[in-house]
Design an enzyme around this catalytic site. Sequence first.
Site, PDB file in Angstrom:
ATOM      1  N   LYS A 120     -15.787  34.316 -39.849  1.00  0.00           N
ATOM      2  CA  LYS A 120     -14.544  33.976 -40.556  1.00  0.00           C
ATOM      3  C   LYS A 120     -14.181  32.500 -40.446  1.00  0.00           C
ATOM      4  CE  LYS A 120     -12.375  38.518 -39.803  1.00  0.00           C
ATOM      5  NZ  LYS A 120     -11.180  39.206 -39.241  1.00  0.00           N
ATOM      6  N   LYS A 180     -12.725  31.087 -38.079  1.00  0.00           N
ATOM      7  CA  LYS A 180     -11.328  31.108 -37.658  1.00  0.00           C
ATOM      8  C   LYS A 180     -11.267  31.039 -36.136  1.00  0.00           C
ATOM      9  CE  LYS A 180      -8.667  34.258 -39.490  1.00  0.00           C
ATOM     10  NZ  LYS A 180      -8.052  35.595 -39.740  1.00  0.00           N
TER      11      LYS A 180
END
Length: 488
Positions: free
Chosen positions: A401, A403
């Site tokens: 992701k 992230k």
Amino acid sequence: MVSVGVIGSGTWGLALARVLSLNGNDVTVWSAIPSEIDELNETHRNSRLPDMNIPDNIIFTKSIEDACKNKDIILFAVPSVFVRETASKVREFLPENQIIVDVAKGIEKKTHLMLSEVISTEIKRDGNHENVKVVALSGPTHAEEVAVDLPTTIVSACEDEDIAKFVQNIFMNDNLRVYTNNDVKGVELCGALKNIVALAAGISNGLGYGDNAKAALITRGMSEIKRLGLAMGCLESTFDGLAGVGDLIVTATSEHSRNNKAGKLIGQGYSVQEALDKVQMVVEGVNALPAALELSEIYQIELPIIFAVNDVINKGHNPAQVVKKLMNRDKKSECEKSILDTTFENTILKNKRGKEMKRVITYGTFDLLHYGHINLLRRAKALGDYLVVVISSDEFNWNEKQKKCYFTYEQRKALVEAVRYVDLVIPETNWEQKRSDVHEYHIDTFVMGDDWKGKFDFLEEEGVEVVYLPRTPEISTTQIKEDLNQND
């Protein structure tokens, strides 16, 4: 009846050419070694398969063009290190929508591509073969047994189910049972890495160790392969099937296994090169080691048995000392879940056991837990009796992701576990695990926020109700982070 071109006249290519011919298909076999074709044309025998009768109607050719043109299927039966080169050679003779079946097992060095990916990318390099379909044919199969019609099972793996079934129909007969699978990467990863574990089993045998050690190597070896495969997005069921544990068992135990033979010789004291010379065939486990080590580093997955084999094969370490080091690693549990998680789940199940119990699952990162998260969890729990929350692991967030979370996975897990609507928290390590999760936890209802609407409808095919709940509009983790940054 279909027309098949077999690229490669080794034992496996010839055994499958025979199967295809006996199934009523037109078969042409090509080899990069002209003398092999001369011998096959003259004798219709193969010295490594002395008990195999080769049908007279199989055509043997030195022309790769003749083997490829106007064929319904091209069967790649060449060693893994020659797959890209061979794909480049056949490209000009193939139609735009050619079906290719690959039976080699390995991972390409540097690119880390599975062999079906190597073939696909190389064939499509000219921009004229975008509709080429590649099937991985893999499983617990030795040419020596297929060549004499002993019962065998194999897997036809392709993301296009129709193509996988087409290949299934072409190869299947009374002696060869073919299953289909859409997890191509998982099937091929198993096919490549089981050869390394088979080397380990052979080394163990050569050292004089017994069945206990072999069973441990097979079991823990598959555990390593599965850990890496799940991190790469493969399906868990693949590792429990024919292409997974089935292929590993036969390769690590059979007298026909060249990887097992090579390992045994090394365990007996022969050098790696001496062992390879004595086997006189390609030992794919040696070829697979570099890519396996690099994939371990990329996905941060520990592979102790594979590391140990590399220490022997590529670093020259003493096999007995490597085994001693392997046995004296830090103590570990075989269970992936902690005893607290297991006890907690069993207690909940005991208290809620009954025919009417309904299970719900939802997924998320749950960083900076806020009332929007609580609302989602409350509404999800209202849809059933038992709520499973799957939280993205730190590695999954970063690798897939892109992230970075404020709180670690363990901290986010502790926060969500404290919410009274939640019954169980488990980690999410790959995009593909949702299918296996809904079966493992007997899920009735799958819940996500409505910003994912339509993305998980495929789970309805698994008999699961899919519900998209409206998110709390005025709050989100992203908004919180933006507001905090503005106030700095």
